[in-house]
Design an enzyme around this catalytic site. Structure first.
Site, PDB file in Angstrom:
ATOM      1  N   ALA A   1       0.838  -1.221   0.000  1.00 50.93           N
ATOM      2  CA  ALA A   1       0.000   0.000   0.000  1.00 50.93           C
ATOM      3  C   ALA A   1       0.871   1.270   0.000  1.00 50.93           C
ATOM      4  O   ALA A   1       1.971   1.249   0.543  1.00 50.93           O
ATOM      5  CB  ALA A   1      -0.889  -0.010   1.244  1.00 50.93           C
ATOM      6  N   PRO A   2       0.391   2.325  -0.662  1.00 51.05           N
ATOM      7  CA  PRO A   2      -0.905   2.461  -1.344  1.00 51.05           C
ATOM      8  C   PRO A   2      -0.960   1.839  -2.737  1.00 51.05           C
ATOM      9  O   PRO A   2      -2.023   1.833  -3.346  1.00 51.05           O
ATOM     10  CB  PRO A   2      -1.084   3.984  -1.426  1.00 51.05           C
ATOM     11  CG  PRO A   2       0.307   4.538  -1.436  1.00 51.05           C
ATOM     12  CD  PRO A   2       1.138   3.604  -0.597  1.00 51.05           C
TER      13      PRO A   2
ATOM     14  N   GLY B   1       1.816   1.780  -5.479  1.00 53.20           N
ATOM     15  CA  GLY B   1       2.637   2.224  -6.620  1.00 53.20           C
ATOM     16  C   GLY B   1       3.320   1.053  -7.311  1.00 53.20           C
ATOM     17  O   GLY B   1       3.261   0.929  -8.542  1.00 53.20           O
TER      18      GLY B   1
ATOM     19  N   ASP C   1       8.788  -3.535  -0.174  1.00 53.82           N
ATOM     20  CA  ASP C   1       9.184  -2.151   0.096  1.00 53.82           C
ATOM     21  C   ASP C   1       8.530  -1.746   1.417  1.00 53.82           C
ATOM     22  O   ASP C   1       7.711  -0.847   1.462  1.00 53.82           O
ATOM     23  CB  ASP C   1       8.676  -1.285  -1.076  1.00 53.82           C
ATOM     24  CG  ASP C   1       9.011   0.191  -0.915  1.00 53.82           C
ATOM     25  OD1 ASP C   1      10.057   0.501  -0.328  1.00 53.82           O
ATOM     26  OD2 ASP C   1       8.222   1.027  -1.397  1.00 53.82           O
TER      27      ASP C   1
ATOM     28  N   LYS D   1      16.223  -0.423   4.323  1.00 62.29           N
ATOM     29  CA  LYS D   1      16.307   0.863   5.009  1.00 62.29           C
ATOM     30  C   LYS D   1      17.667   0.974   5.702  1.00 62.29           C
ATOM     31  O   LYS D   1      18.143   0.001   6.294  1.00 62.29           O
ATOM     32  CB  LYS D   1      15.185   0.927   6.045  1.00 62.29           C
ATOM     33  CG  LYS D   1      14.699   2.318   6.299  1.00 62.29           C
ATOM     34  CD  LYS D   1      13.405   2.271   7.084  1.00 62.29           C
ATOM     35  CE  LYS D   1      13.111   3.594   7.715  1.00 62.29           C
ATOM     36  NZ  LYS D   1      12.868   4.669   6.782  1.00 62.29           N
TER      37      LYS D   1
HETATM   38  C1  LIG Z   1       6.666   2.519   1.988  1.00 61.09           C
HETATM   39  S1  LIG Z   1       5.109   1.781   2.031  1.00 61.09           S
HETATM   40  C2  LIG Z   1       5.094   0.856   0.547  1.00 61.09           C
HETATM   41  C3  LIG Z   1       4.841   1.687  -0.663  1.00 61.09           C
HETATM   42  C4  LIG Z   1       4.560   0.839  -1.874  1.00 61.09           C
HETATM   43  N1  LIG Z   1       5.759   0.171  -2.370  1.00 61.09           N
HETATM   44  C5  LIG Z   1       3.967   1.640  -3.009  1.00 61.09           C
HETATM   45  O1  LIG Z   1       4.560   1.643  -4.105  1.00 61.09           O
HETATM   46  O2  LIG Z   1       2.909   2.233  -2.830  1.00 61.09           O
HETATM   47  C6  LIG Z   1       5.300   0.550   3.253  1.00 61.09           C
HETATM   48  C7  LIG Z   1       4.083  -0.338   3.450  1.00 61.09           C
HETATM   49  O3  LIG Z   1       4.476  -1.495   4.175  1.00 61.09           O
HETATM   50  C8  LIG Z   1       3.363  -1.909   4.938  1.00 61.09           C
HETATM   51  N2  LIG Z   1       3.794  -2.820   5.987  1.00 61.09           N
HETATM   52  C9  LIG Z   1       4.556  -2.539   7.086  1.00 61.09           C
HETATM   53  N3  LIG Z   1       4.687  -3.654   7.832  1.00 61.09           N
HETATM   54  C10 LIG Z   1       4.036  -4.652   7.187  1.00 61.09           C
HETATM   55  C11 LIG Z   1       3.813  -6.028   7.482  1.00 61.09           C
HETATM   56  N4  LIG Z   1       4.322  -6.614   8.567  1.00 61.09           N
HETATM   57  N5  LIG Z   1       3.086  -6.739   6.607  1.00 61.09           N
HETATM   58  C12 LIG Z   1       2.575  -6.186   5.489  1.00 61.09           C
HETATM   59  N6  LIG Z   1       2.737  -4.888   5.183  1.00 61.09           N
HETATM   60  C13 LIG Z   1       3.452  -4.130   6.028  1.00 61.09           C
HETATM   61  C14 LIG Z   1       2.775  -0.610   5.457  1.00 61.09           C
HETATM   62  O4  LIG Z   1       1.412  -0.798   5.812  1.00 61.09           O
HETATM   63  C15 LIG Z   1       2.968   0.324   4.270  1.00 61.09           C
HETATM   64  O5  LIG Z   1       1.790   0.394   3.510  1.00 61.09           O
END
Ligand SMILES: C[S@@+](CC[C@H](N)C(=O)[O-])C[C@H]1O[C@@H](n2cnc3c(N)ncnc32)[C@H](O)[C@@H]1O
Length: 349
Positions: free
Chosen positions: A219-220, A222, A275, A305
């Site tokens: 999410a969201p 991309g 990501d 990161k």
């Molecule tokens: C930086 S954003 C990703 C952006 C995405 N690559 C895009 O193009 O829109 C990081 C995402 O990782 C998700 N996230 C964090 N921990 C997670 C977990 N344990 N399992 C699944 N999703 C997770 C968050 O909810 C967040 O939406």
């Protein structure tokens, strides 16, 4: 006065990293060629590098073990004195005309960059047009923005213009300074999409060749939207909402779950992307059980990161934790990465 010329055993390059990360690139370059020296042009970003290798040997050495934090480089074939007046245009153009005779080509891209706060009586675009015009008139060369046979690079610093002509692959990126620009589309789910687009380009991948992709931390959306655009069936895992426009896509499955709570049959996917923007240790822990769902020969693209200023250790530890299942193909800090870098791995076991 012009700066001393290079010799068979030393050469100069303008080297660029993401802002704040140049010191890491310098460590990597010194490891490749001990005795390499750097003079700052833009703080923590762009430097003149004097490397104790001839021009071609330096390019070869760097290409063979491409530094993670080196975004762009171009050779300095000549450094000419300038004073910020319109005279500079004639001085720089004359130098390029002379160099071009030794390395002719049918098409060129002229890339002008300048140091911060470096003012002159002319705009970079005037200089670019003068160079392109002269080369076109005298040698019939076509001036293009992309896919040029050669790149004419000029870096304007106070008192000096650093000039070099090179093949695009010798610069690591054919974008000026490695600053990759993509056009923002209408309704694009997130700017994060650029990160994956850039990874596709930087790692020489073609996402149309993958049929089933798993996007962890999607999410969201991309990355998911790019993979859908490329024709893949995408399983997006994220407890957060995806962009509503994506949800109608027939090839998308959104699992609104934590990555630790999902499982898939073995060898389901040929591409895994992640990501998650978490600490690499936590991220790797979540990814490890999911690697079984990737086919042999499958690809993984993962952002790491940078947490505590130890990027090389972070890459080493993360990759080691995924071995022997995964083999690192390339680690690179991309232009669209902020406090992170991107790794490209292949499943080999
Ligand atoms: C930086 S954003 C990703 C952006 C995405 N690559 C895009 O193009 O829109 C990081 C995402 O990782 C998700 N996230 C964090 N921990 C997670 C977990 N344990 N399992 C699944 N999703 C997770 C968050 O909810 C967040 O939406």
């Amino acid at each position: 006065m012009n700066e001393p010329a290079d010799t068979a055993d030393t050469s100069r390059f303008i080297v660029t990293s993401n802002r704040g990360f140049a010191a890491y690139a310098q460590d990597e370059l010194r490891l490749l060629a001990p005795g390499t020296k750097f003079d700052e042009l833009i703080a923590a970003e762009t430097y003149v590098m004097r490397i104790p290798l001839g021009r071609e040997a330096a390019i070869r050495t760097i290409a063979e073990r491409e530094p993670i934090f080196l975004r762009h480089m171009h050779p300095v074939d000549e450094a000419v004195s300038i004073d910020g007046t319109k005279e500079d245009i004639a001085v720089v153009t004359a130098s390029i005309r002379k160099q071009f005779q030794n390395a002719p080509s049918r098409s060129i891209a002229v890339q002008i960059r300048k140091a911060e706060g470096c003012r002159g009586d002319y705009e970079p675009v005037e200089l670019r047009e003068a160079i392109a015009g002269t080369l076109s008139e005298q040698f019939g060369v076509l001036s293009v923005v992309k896919d040029a046979e050669r790149i004419v690079s000029v870096f304007i610093a106070p008192g000096t213009a650093y000039i070099g002509i090179s093949a695009p692959e010798q610069n690591l990126s054919d974008w000026p300074g490695g600053a990759v620009r993509f056009r923002k589309e209408e309704g694009q789910a997130s700017r994060a999409k650029f990160k994956l687009l850039e990874a596709e380009y930087a790692f020489g991948l073609d996402f149309t060749r993958y049929s089933k992709a798993l996007d962890i931390g999607a999410a969201p959306g991309g990355w998911t939207s790019l993979l859908l655009d490329r024709g893949a069936e995408v399983t997006a895992v994220d407890p957060a909402e995806l962009h509503p426009e994506l949800l109608r896509h027939p090839k998308l499955t959104h699992m609104k779950r934590n990555a630790g709570d999902v499982a898939f049959p073995s060898h389901t996917f040929d591409l895994l992307v992640c990501d998650m923007s978490w600490s690499p240790k936590q991220m790797v822990k979540l990814i490890l059980p999911l690697l079984d769902a990737l086919r042999y020969g499958g690809t993984a693209i993962i952002t790491l990161k940078l947490m505590h200023g130890k990027p090389f250790q972070t890459v080493k530890d993360s990759v080691r934790a995924m071995q022997p299942t995964m083999e690192l193909q390339k680690a690179k800090q991309l232009f669209h990465n902020r406090d992170e870098l991107t790794v490209y791995l292949r499943k080999i076991h």
